[in-house]
Design an enzyme around this catalytic site. Structure first.
Site, PDB file in Angstrom:
ATOM      1  N   LYS A  36       0.813  -1.190  -0.134  1.00  4.41           N
ATOM      2  CA  LYS A  36       0.159  -0.050   0.095  1.00  4.41           C
ATOM      3  C   LYS A  36       0.964   1.064   0.048  1.00  4.41           C
ATOM      4  O   LYS A  36       1.742   1.156   0.579  1.00  4.41           O
ATOM      5  CB  LYS A  36      -0.822  -0.042   1.123  1.00  4.41           C
ATOM      6  CG  LYS A  36      -2.006   1.208   1.373  1.00  4.41           C
ATOM      7  CD  LYS A  36      -2.931   1.061   2.398  1.00  4.41           C
ATOM      8  CE  LYS A  36      -3.823   2.035   2.682  1.00  4.41           C
ATOM      9  NZ  LYS A  36      -4.819   1.858   3.906  1.00  4.41           N
ATOM     10  N   SER A  50      -9.267   2.112   2.805  1.00  8.01           N
ATOM     11  CA  SER A  50      -8.469   2.874   1.778  1.00  8.01           C
ATOM     12  C   SER A  50      -7.281   2.085   0.994  1.00  8.01           C
ATOM     13  O   SER A  50      -6.853   2.478   0.147  1.00  8.01           O
ATOM     14  CB  SER A  50      -7.544   3.999   2.786  1.00  8.01           C
ATOM     15  OG  SER A  50      -7.022   3.164   3.733  1.00  8.01           O
ATOM     16  N   SER A 110     -10.415  -0.497   6.661  1.00  4.98           N
ATOM     17  CA  SER A 110      -9.604  -0.309   5.536  1.00  4.98           C
ATOM     18  C   SER A 110      -8.933  -1.520   5.006  1.00  4.98           C
ATOM     19  O   SER A 110      -8.500  -1.532   3.937  1.00  4.98           O
ATOM     20  CB  SER A 110      -8.706   0.831   5.255  1.00  4.98           C
ATOM     21  OG  SER A 110      -9.605   1.843   5.591  1.00  4.98           O
TER      22      SER A 110
END
Length: 414
Positions: A61, A130, A154
């Protein structure tokens, strides 16, 4: 999807080489990336490491520091920014032999303004947030493993929307150093893969904790708490059906299902997530807000405008209620073997303008307890719908074992 365990088994059996496994991931990325847009940046070549995850391509990420790829946090403020060091979690991945296949798209600073990523099951539906890029990359079969982070929901929510397995481990099991903070009391790293079996294998390899590669647990004889989180609002039909489907599978397997509402302290802890996150977020993003406010995306900018009103007294009260909730959670989890609840409100929203709602994830993030989701069924729109399995703090191996047991029931068509 690519099975991490299958890739490792084929390498061990001499069917393929680590180089060939990485080449397959590279080819799949090249084929699917134009439609899915899961990656913010990628290396020129994928080179295998040495270790139990050799040949495994992993997405990272894009709020996690990498020395050889930019860490841009979904924001123009950090466009092209190159940290000088890998975050410890990236070093752990590499030490286990995994190869970073690229930085996966995140919402800006891991908040609510959507990333450019699409849901592989429906390109017009939300992939969640996210950790959108991580979930979508695994779901599209581009890579067998990805890292995400969870402050509200998330990791679990995008995994549920995209139909992949994921774990948000116990707080601090994985190191958050070198990860852009949003709320340091809540931020937690997590893993996504095709199955619970894959997730357990990878988490054990990364942490050096072999017990996390737990044997699938039989659900027979387990006491499973069913917690619908009334304080978080009603679930949509797809998630309600998924919970009923889980209950059918578990009861048929011999589990005892226990309605498990929890104490008022847990509901109060749920409410404390907001002011706790608000106060910490204004400090974690103080420089960006003060120097680059106009460059912040609209949802985050408006959120920080409002969050600045959170007072130290409100923050202290949120911390008090959080501690009280964690104390109550020990008794809550002691009554049952695991707790099962909704993983998300429903199927992925039918829009790319929303990342969904974390209301069924926030309490568990605040409590710091392990949560895991595995693909279970499809909802009315044909998109994934599932549940999450939750355990007491430090019971990550048990949660993984139960998730593997559920996975076997689903695979058997029970």
């Amino acid at each position: 999807m690519q099975s991490l365990r299958d890739v490792i088994s084929r390498i061990a059996g001499g069917e393929i080489t680590p180089e060939a496994a990485l080449a397959l991931s590279a080819a799949r990325i090249a084929d699917s990336e134009p439609q899915i847009q899961a990656f913010a940046s990628r290396p020129d070549a994928l080179v295998p490491g040495i270790g139990p995850l050799a040949g495994i391509a992993c997405g990272v990420k894009d709020i996690i520091d990498t020395a050889d790829l930019p860490t841009q946090m979904g924001s123009s403020i950090y466009e092209g920014w190159r940290p000088r060091a890998d975050a410890p979690i990236v070093m752990a991945l590499k030490a286990a032999g995994a190869t970073v296949a690229g930085k996966t798209h995140t919402t800006a600073f891991a908040f609510l303004d959507p990333a450019p990523t699409h849901n592989p099951h429906d390109l017009t539906a939300s992939p969640g947030g996210s950790s959108a890029g991580s979930a979508a990359a695994v779901a599209a079969g581009m890579i067998p493993l990805a890292l995400g982070t969870q402050t509200g929901g998330s990791v679990i929510r995008p995994a549920a929307y995209c139909g992949v397995a994921a774990i948000k481990p116990s707080y601090a099991l994985l190191p958050m150093v070198g990860v852009k903070p949003f709320s340091w009391s809540l931020d937690t790293l997590g893993l996504m893969a095709a199955s619970a079996d894959d997730v357990g294998f990878a988490l054990a390899a990364i942490t050096g904790r072999p017990e996390l590669d737990a044997t699938a647990a039989s659900l027979s004889g387990l006491r499973i708490g069913i917690h619908e989180q009334a304080y978080a609002g009603a679930a949509e039909p797809a998630s309600a059906a998924a919970l009923r489907r889980f209950e059918q599978l578990a009861a048929a397997a011999g589990a005892t299902l226990v309605p498990h509402d929890g104490s008022a302290a847990l509901a109060e802890a749920f409410q404390s997530h907001g002011p706790l996150q608000d106060y910490e977020a204004t400090q974690a993003l103080a420089w960006e807000y003060a120097v680059h406010r106009d460059a912040l995306p609209p949802k985050l900018r408006a959120y920080l405008d409002g969050a600045r009103a959170t007072t130290p007294r409100q923050y202290d009260e949120a911390r008090r209620l959080s501690r009280r909730g964690r104390d109550a959670a020990r008794g809550f989890f002691a009554e049952v073997d695991v707790v099962v609840s909704y993983a998300a409100p429903g199927e992925a929203p039918d829009t790319l303008g929303s990342t969904g709602d974390s209301r069924f994830n926030r309490l568990w993030t605040l409590l710091g307890v392990p949560c895991m989701t595995v693909p279970l069924m499809r909802g009315p729109r044909g998109l994934p719908a599932t549940v999450q399995i939750i355990g007491g703090f430090g019971a990550d191996d048990h949660v993984i074992a139960v998730a593997k047991g559920l996975e076997k029931l689903v695979a058997a068509g029970a």
